[in-house]
Scaffold this motif. Structure first.
Motif, mmCIF file in Angstrom:
data_model
loop_
_atom_site.group_PDB
_atom_site.id
_atom_site.type_symbol
_atom_site.label_atom_id
_atom_site.label_comp_id
_atom_site.label_asym_id
_atom_site.label_seq_id
_atom_site.Cartn_x
_atom_site.Cartn_y
_atom_site.Cartn_z
ATOM 1 N N TRP A 18 44.363 7.968 89.957
ATOM 2 C CA TRP A 18 45.408 8.369 90.895
ATOM 3 C C TRP A 18 45.046 7.958 92.318
ATOM 4 O O TRP A 18 45.889 7.464 93.072
ATOM 5 N N GLU A 19 43.789 8.132 92.680
ATOM 6 C CA GLU A 19 43.353 7.767 94.032
ATOM 7 C C GLU A 19 43.488 6.263 94.257
ATOM 8 O O GLU A 19 43.914 5.827 95.341
ATOM 9 N N THR A 60 47.322 5.466 94.630
ATOM 10 C CA THR A 60 47.862 5.845 95.945
ATOM 11 C C THR A 60 47.359 4.897 97.029
ATOM 12 O O THR A 60 48.096 4.570 97.965
ATOM 13 N N LEU A 78 55.475 7.030 94.496
ATOM 14 C CA LEU A 78 54.638 6.083 95.237
ATOM 15 C C LEU A 78 55.317 4.730 95.390
ATOM 16 O O LEU A 78 54.905 3.928 96.241
#
Length: 366
Positions: free
Chosen positions: A160-161, A164, A201
């Motif tokens: 996820w990091e 993003t 996103l």
């Protein structure tokens, strides 16, 4: 896959009592029965639009948290139009694509031949690009594409990091972010976020209704109302404005109702199956553990021998292991893709090990 092999596989799987990889192929009668189970069958069908197609679009937009979604007969068409939209809005025909991405390997370069776009490669590594690689692109691009998961690298996902950071990097160079989310349904557990958070996103997200969900066909492109209006115009120009598409819409809705809630369970059990397969003599799985309910398996035998053994196991013992074996660059080593769906939930680690050993015995004895 040759047509005769595909038909043999379908017949063999339908005749099996147990299936490890994949789902039992449905007959047309079974598909019709599934559609008949839908609500409000007395409603009128879509006529170029409306009816169950509009209901499906609204449901997908709700799931993904977008302003709108547009139904497409194919994902190839939806993805072309997403990239064209970015090029038209920016005046830049260049897009950032991974060489293992779906547009490159499975869409016959439609973005180039049909829309006149060109691609640059942020990376050739077997994973999606990083934020640093997006920021280091040597020329401007209108759209950055991220495939969730990157199927032809082994169904691999960013964290996820990392995702993003890629979204921020795309915005930082003035590019749109498009998610090839054909398999977004099984990506959410690994990313640890909702579908809406993931799609939030991106500037556009494509989803499939037959991959994972079991619909007969169809896709959707989700994003802003402006994107949706553009997509409807170009869908028509691409020949995708079909008179009636309610059968695809009804099976997609059935998949959202019945299959989507089970996907996290498939993803969890895939880790059990992969761990058991990794213990077979000479076996290797990737990723380990799997990121989704699909992963790759290698065994130290020629593809033809493994394929023959898999069909013999199915046709003689009524047990389906996996097919689609293909030889690799390592002589005598073949690879296939494993998909853990509803039938695979019945298999314990001991079951996997026992049947895997029988497959190997048949292969080695051929």
């Amino acid at each position: 896959m040759p047509e005769n092999t595909r038909h043999r596989r379908q017949a063999a799987m339908r005749g099996c009592d147990r299936i490890l990889s994949g789902a039992r192929p449905a007959t047309m009668r079974e598909l019709l029965a599934a559609m008949q189970a839908a609500e409000d069958l007395d409603a009128l069908p879509d006529l170029y639009d409306g009816g169950p197609v509009t209901a499906l679009e609204e449901r997908v937009a709700g799931l993904l948290g977008t302003e709108a979604a547009v139904f497409f007969p194919t994902g190839t068409m939806a993805q072309q139009i997403a990239l064209r939209y970015g090029a038209d809005r920016t005046g830049n025909p260049t897009v950032a694509l991974h060489p293992l991405g779906h547009q490159e390997l499975h869409e016959r370069y439609a973005y180039s031949w049909v829309s006149g776009l060109r691609a640059v490669r942020p990376t050739t590594a077997p994973r999606n690009p990083t934020a640093e690689e997006i920021g280091a692109l040597a020329e401007p691009v209108s759209t950055v594409v991220v495939e969730l998961p990157l199927r032809d690298a082994g169904f691999v996902l960013p964290t996820w990091e990392e995702l993003t950071a890629v979204a921020a990097a795309a915005a930082g160079i003035g590019a749109r972010l498009h998610l090839d989310g054909a398999r977004i349904w099984e990506s959410a557990p690994y990313l640890g976020r909702s579908f809406a958070e993931i799609a939030g996103l991106a500037d556009s997200t494509y989803v499939s209704f037959y991959k994972t969900l079991g619909g007969i066909s169809g896709a959707a492109l989700a994003g802003s109302r402006e994107l949706a209006a553009y997509a409807r115009v170009w869908r028509h120009r691409h020949g995708g404005q079909l008179f009636q598409q309610w059968p695809a819409a009804l099976t997609a809705m059935a998949g959202l109702d019945r299959e989507l809630p089970r996907v996290p369970e498939y993803v969890r059990h895939a880790r059990t199956v992969a761990a058991a397969l990794a213990e077979l003599p000479g076996a290797r799985v990737f990723p380990e553990p799997p990121h989704t309910h699909q992963f790759r398996l290698w065994l130290p035998y020629p593809a033809r021998a493994l394929e023959d053994a898999a069909f013999a196991l199915a046709e003689e013992e009524k047990v389906w292991f996996a097919s689609g074996w293909r030889d690799t660059e390592v002589p005598g080593v073949a690879m296939t893709e494993i998909t853990v769906a509803a039938p695979g939930l019945e298999w314990t680690a001991a079951d996997v090990a026992e049947v895997g050993a029988r497959l190997i015995d048949r292969t080695a004895g051929a």
